[in-house]
Scaffold this active site. Sequence first.
Site, mmCIF file in Angstrom:
data_model
loop_
_atom_site.group_PDB
_atom_site.id
_atom_site.type_symbol
_atom_site.label_atom_id
_atom_site.label_comp_id
_atom_site.label_asym_id
_atom_site.label_seq_id
_atom_site.Cartn_x
_atom_site.Cartn_y
_atom_site.Cartn_z
ATOM 1 N N LYS A 13 39.792 44.450 39.329
ATOM 2 C CA LYS A 13 38.938 45.134 38.343
ATOM 3 C C LYS A 13 38.554 46.532 38.815
ATOM 4 C CE LYS A 13 35.418 42.329 38.196
ATOM 5 N NZ LYS A 13 35.613 41.276 39.179
ATOM 6 N N ARG A 89 28.737 38.462 32.982
ATOM 7 C CA ARG A 89 29.270 37.412 33.843
ATOM 8 C C ARG A 89 28.708 36.047 33.480
ATOM 9 N NH1 ARG A 89 30.417 41.060 38.550
ATOM 10 N NH2 ARG A 89 31.136 39.839 40.286
ATOM 11 N N ARG A 128 40.374 43.249 51.804
ATOM 12 C CA ARG A 128 39.909 44.455 51.099
ATOM 13 C C ARG A 128 39.072 45.361 52.004
ATOM 14 N NH1 ARG A 128 37.262 43.774 45.346
ATOM 15 N NH2 ARG A 128 35.750 42.449 46.387
ATOM 16 N N ARG A 161 33.173 45.053 52.560
ATOM 17 C CA ARG A 161 31.949 44.664 51.872
ATOM 18 C C ARG A 161 31.316 43.462 52.556
ATOM 19 N NH1 ARG A 161 33.199 44.295 45.516
ATOM 20 N NH2 ARG A 161 31.871 42.485 45.837
ATOM 21 N N ARG A 172 31.172 32.880 45.429
ATOM 22 C CA ARG A 172 31.484 33.786 44.312
ATOM 23 C C ARG A 172 32.517 33.166 43.368
ATOM 24 N NH1 ARG A 172 33.178 38.620 47.702
ATOM 25 N NH2 ARG A 172 33.518 39.824 45.817
HETATM 26 P P1 AMP Z 1 31.243 42.729 42.194
HETATM 27 O O1 AMP Z 1 31.358 44.021 42.917
HETATM 28 O O2 AMP Z 1 31.512 42.897 40.716
HETATM 29 O O3 AMP Z 1 32.078 41.649 42.815
HETATM 30 O O4 AMP Z 1 29.709 42.263 42.304
HETATM 31 C C1 AMP Z 1 29.114 42.022 43.562
HETATM 32 C C2 AMP Z 1 27.853 41.206 43.410
HETATM 33 O O5 AMP Z 1 26.909 41.911 42.573
HETATM 34 C C3 AMP Z 1 28.027 39.849 42.737
HETATM 35 O O6 AMP Z 1 28.454 38.843 43.642
HETATM 36 C C4 AMP Z 1 26.607 39.593 42.225
HETATM 37 O O7 AMP Z 1 25.723 39.223 43.258
HETATM 38 C C5 AMP Z 1 26.188 40.987 41.756
HETATM 39 N N1 AMP Z 1 26.578 41.212 40.341
HETATM 40 C C6 AMP Z 1 27.454 42.135 39.865
HETATM 41 N N2 AMP Z 1 27.553 42.076 38.525
HETATM 42 C C7 AMP Z 1 26.712 41.067 38.132
HETATM 43 C C8 AMP Z 1 26.386 40.499 36.874
HETATM 44 N N3 AMP Z 1 26.929 40.940 35.728
HETATM 45 N N4 AMP Z 1 25.487 39.476 36.859
HETATM 46 C C9 AMP Z 1 24.910 39.025 37.983
HETATM 47 N N5 AMP Z 1 25.197 39.501 39.213
HETATM 48 C C10 AMP Z 1 26.090 40.514 39.298
#
Ligand code: AMP
Length: 216
Positions: A13, A89, A128, A161, A172
């Site tokens: 993404k 999400r 990553r 990360r 996750r």
């Molecule tokens: P990502 O970079 O999209 O993998 O997001 C990293 C982390 O941010 C996730 O594991 C969640 O803890 C938080 N996060 C990101 N987007 C959302 C969302 N739409 N709803 C809830 N938590 C989110």
Amino acid sequence: MNIFIMGAPGSGKGTFSTKIKEEFNLNHISTGDIFRANIAGGTELGLQAKAYSEKGLLVPDEITNKMVKDYLNTLEDKKNGYLLDGYPRTLAQAKAFEEMTEGTDLAVEKIVYMDVPFDELTRRITGRRTCKKCGEIYNIYSKPSKVEGVCDVCGGELTQRKDDNEESLKVRLDEYAKNTEPVIAYYEEKNMVSRIDASKSMEEIWPDLKEALKNK
Ligand code: AMP
């Protein structure tokens, strides 16, 4: 064109969002990036999100919805629309977003779903690396930088990360299967989803993505 890009952690993404936003001149918002920036900056939002995010758990809907709403309200330059990466999400987020935008020019028009088998995701996630300075994304297995630990684009330091480890990845992926897959099914019923086979190489995925977005 208003787009959600959806997919499991490691489905590409973030990498393809950069390309899509440039190609189609869109505003781009990644909820994960915003949470990470706030956590690093020690803001109130960051303090609220930290405990969840670092364990791989979703941040509660009320906090996330408010953050997205605030962002949409500050969007002065609508360009050609937006690309929302990492949101919604949960079904509750999808429905809250609908309420916020229904009948306005901010309503979502298309969902791009980056489809990758779960066993491929672990390799992608643990390999990553991200540039601290410019955000360019690498993978030590499939897209290494020329010099280990150094960004090819800007010379910045490459970091992993905090949530890209096996323990938090499992949480996750569970969160994704439990909360996010039903959101994709919800939009599939509305016939809004373009499913992209994102297990292919980057060179093969990009033309598929462009085609899907042009045939909106
Ligand atoms: P990502 O970079 O999209 O993998 O997001 C990293 C982390 O941010 C996730 O594991 C969640 O803890 C938080 N996060 C990101 N987007 C959302 C969302 N739409 N709803 C809830 N938590 C989110």
